[in-house]
Motif scaffolding. Sequence first.
Motif, mmCIF file in Angstrom:
data_model
loop_
_atom_site.group_PDB
_atom_site.id
_atom_site.type_symbol
_atom_site.label_atom_id
_atom_site.label_comp_id
_atom_site.label_asym_id
_atom_site.label_seq_id
_atom_site.Cartn_x
_atom_site.Cartn_y
_atom_site.Cartn_z
ATOM 1 N N ASP A 8 0.831 -1.207 0.000
ATOM 2 C CA ASP A 8 0.000 0.000 0.000
ATOM 3 C C ASP A 8 0.865 1.257 0.000
ATOM 4 O O ASP A 8 0.563 2.237 -0.705
ATOM 5 N N ALA A 9 1.940 1.235 0.808
ATOM 6 C CA ALA A 9 2.824 2.405 0.852
ATOM 7 C C ALA A 9 3.470 2.649 -0.503
ATOM 8 O O ALA A 9 3.628 3.801 -0.936
ATOM 9 N N GLY A 59 -20.142 1.055 -5.512
ATOM 10 C CA GLY A 59 -18.685 1.027 -5.484
ATOM 11 C C GLY A 59 -18.121 2.133 -4.612
ATOM 12 O O GLY A 59 -18.863 2.941 -4.022
ATOM 13 N N MET A 60 -16.807 2.159 -4.496
ATOM 14 C CA MET A 60 -16.118 3.094 -3.614
ATOM 15 C C MET A 60 -14.915 3.685 -4.333
ATOM 16 O O MET A 60 -14.408 3.100 -5.291
ATOM 17 N N ARG A 61 -14.462 4.812 -3.827
ATOM 18 C CA ARG A 61 -13.236 5.415 -4.319
ATOM 19 C C ARG A 61 -12.483 6.053 -3.152
ATOM 20 O O ARG A 61 -13.102 6.558 -2.204
ATOM 21 N N ASP A 62 -11.170 6.001 -3.228
ATOM 22 C CA ASP A 62 -10.300 6.747 -2.325
ATOM 23 C C ASP A 62 -9.751 7.935 -3.105
ATOM 24 O O ASP A 62 -9.118 7.756 -4.151
ATOM 25 N N ALA A 77 -9.160 -2.407 -6.462
ATOM 26 C CA ALA A 77 -8.239 -2.745 -7.552
ATOM 27 C C ALA A 77 -6.783 -2.748 -7.097
ATOM 28 O O ALA A 77 -5.894 -2.984 -7.912
ATOM 29 N N ARG A 78 -6.543 -2.507 -5.854
ATOM 30 C CA ARG A 78 -5.165 -2.481 -5.355
ATOM 31 C C ARG A 78 -4.550 -3.879 -5.363
ATOM 32 O O ARG A 78 -5.257 -4.889 -5.350
ATOM 33 N N ILE A 79 -3.225 -3.915 -5.357
ATOM 34 C CA ILE A 79 -2.524 -5.207 -5.390
ATOM 35 C C ILE A 79 -2.940 -6.063 -4.203
ATOM 36 O O ILE A 79 -3.314 -7.233 -4.353
ATOM 37 N N ALA A 80 -2.868 -5.484 -2.988
ATOM 38 C CA ALA A 80 -3.170 -6.262 -1.786
ATOM 39 C C ALA A 80 -4.621 -6.725 -1.784
ATOM 40 O O ALA A 80 -4.921 -7.849 -1.362
ATOM 41 N N SER A 107 -5.839 -10.539 -1.823
ATOM 42 C CA SER A 107 -6.729 -10.997 -0.754
ATOM 43 C C SER A 107 -7.929 -11.747 -1.319
ATOM 44 O O SER A 107 -8.343 -12.776 -0.764
ATOM 45 N N ARG A 108 -8.489 -11.263 -2.427
ATOM 46 C CA ARG A 108 -9.638 -11.949 -3.024
ATOM 47 C C ARG A 108 -9.241 -13.301 -3.606
ATOM 48 O O ARG A 108 -9.998 -14.268 -3.515
ATOM 49 N N ILE A 109 -8.058 -13.374 -4.198
ATOM 50 C CA ILE A 109 -7.578 -14.682 -4.676
ATOM 51 C C ILE A 109 -7.398 -15.627 -3.500
ATOM 52 O O ILE A 109 -7.812 -16.795 -3.530
ATOM 53 N N HIS A 110 -6.794 -15.116 -2.424
ATOM 54 C CA HIS A 110 -6.501 -15.932 -1.248
ATOM 55 C C HIS A 110 -7.778 -16.413 -0.567
ATOM 56 O O HIS A 110 -7.842 -17.549 -0.083
#
Length: 445
Positions: free
Chosen positions: A44-45, A101-104, A121-124, A128-131
């Motif tokens: 995230d950083a 939906g949401m937005r930051d 859509a973030r990497i993490a 997480s959804r795959i996991h």
Amino acid sequence: MRQEAGRLYRTIWRWHFYAGLFVVPFILLLALTGAIYLFKPQLDAWQERDWRGLPVAGAVTPDAQLKAALAAVPGATFHNFRLPAAPGDAAVIHVGLAEGGMRDIAVSPQGKVIAIDDPEARIAATVSRIHGSLLLGRWGGFLVEIAASWAILLILSGLYLWWPRGRGLAGVLWPRLNARGRILWRDLHAVTGFWVSGLALVLLVSGLPWTDGWATAFRAVRAELGLVQGPQQWKGGVDLHAEHDHAAMLGAAAAAPPVTGQTLTQMVARAQAEGVPAPAILSPPGAPARFGPPNGNVWKVSSETQNRPIARSVSFDPVTGDVVSRSGFADKHPIDRAIGYGIAWHEGQLFGWINQLVGVATAAALILLGVSGTVMWWRRRPGGSLGAPPHPGAARLRGVAAITLIAAALLPMLALSLIAVLLFDRLILRHWPRATQWLNRTRPA
């Protein structure tokens, strides 16, 4: 007695084989994605690197930042304001879209919108959804839960098969690296399984609260026993005892926003003075909450740190801005605290980088277990058959039956899948001799 012990060993070996055959692909995927997710804060950083260390000259108020964010996304609804962790960091304003939906929205100290980001859509978030569900929604979540349940049975049966039974320590506590072929692969599999079993069981058990089947049953039992204290602070299961329609509550909050006499600027100053661990989220009255029902008629600052034991929240009166309540980890029900420790460990944030390294080592060991088990099976199986261990024959294995029943009672998805396997074995397989021969034909040991 020795014949009965031999049948017990072959029975457990057979179950271990079938469990491994089903679980190994999931173990490889979950270990890899889990190892990546351990580094969510760093990911995230990195994705927010352009939102940090910005000039502070000419900074505007949080109210001006909010106004700029809402102007950039017409029709959006203000959900929360993430406090900058350091001077020069952008404020992150989380909004809900009119179409769903949401937005930051990242807003610079000067009030300029510098990014509009989809948090899903973030990497993490993708990892997480795959996991958690293999990108297949609820059905994928059920598959993962079944695999996790069988993995627990796999580890317990593997420990039984590992038990030395009079052998020396070589091949038991350390692999015989001077060996070759089947012995080396067997040692790598057995020794790695022994050393990683405790950590793997902790990871598997601590992941159950996120599931649908197990967590729903757990929530129902807790409610019946009166062991609930406040909203659940993690996503998992369906609340069968919910007394409120959360969707209706959200609609009511949007239709009639609570009266507030405090501005966002005033509340940001009060929230920053509380020193809540980052990421600190300030929510206005009536805003939807990450867990549980929407925010009440209070301003609330809460920590979304993954190290749950240090998380806390503070609520403020919307008119006066005075503190109404404070809540920390110690105030939660003992069951929630235990689960909180488990989740923090599972996510690699309980002890910082040490926890992350232990998590990566555990994931690597699980991958080695999956690979070595697959190699052992592939080298052993004869051509044209699955090569399952031979059926042990009739045996009075009350211990195995008792352990299986206990495990099934604690793991609902294991129970359902066991019933399916037994029905297949009793109703289909015994009337399909060619399939039975294909499953059971093995090379001599």
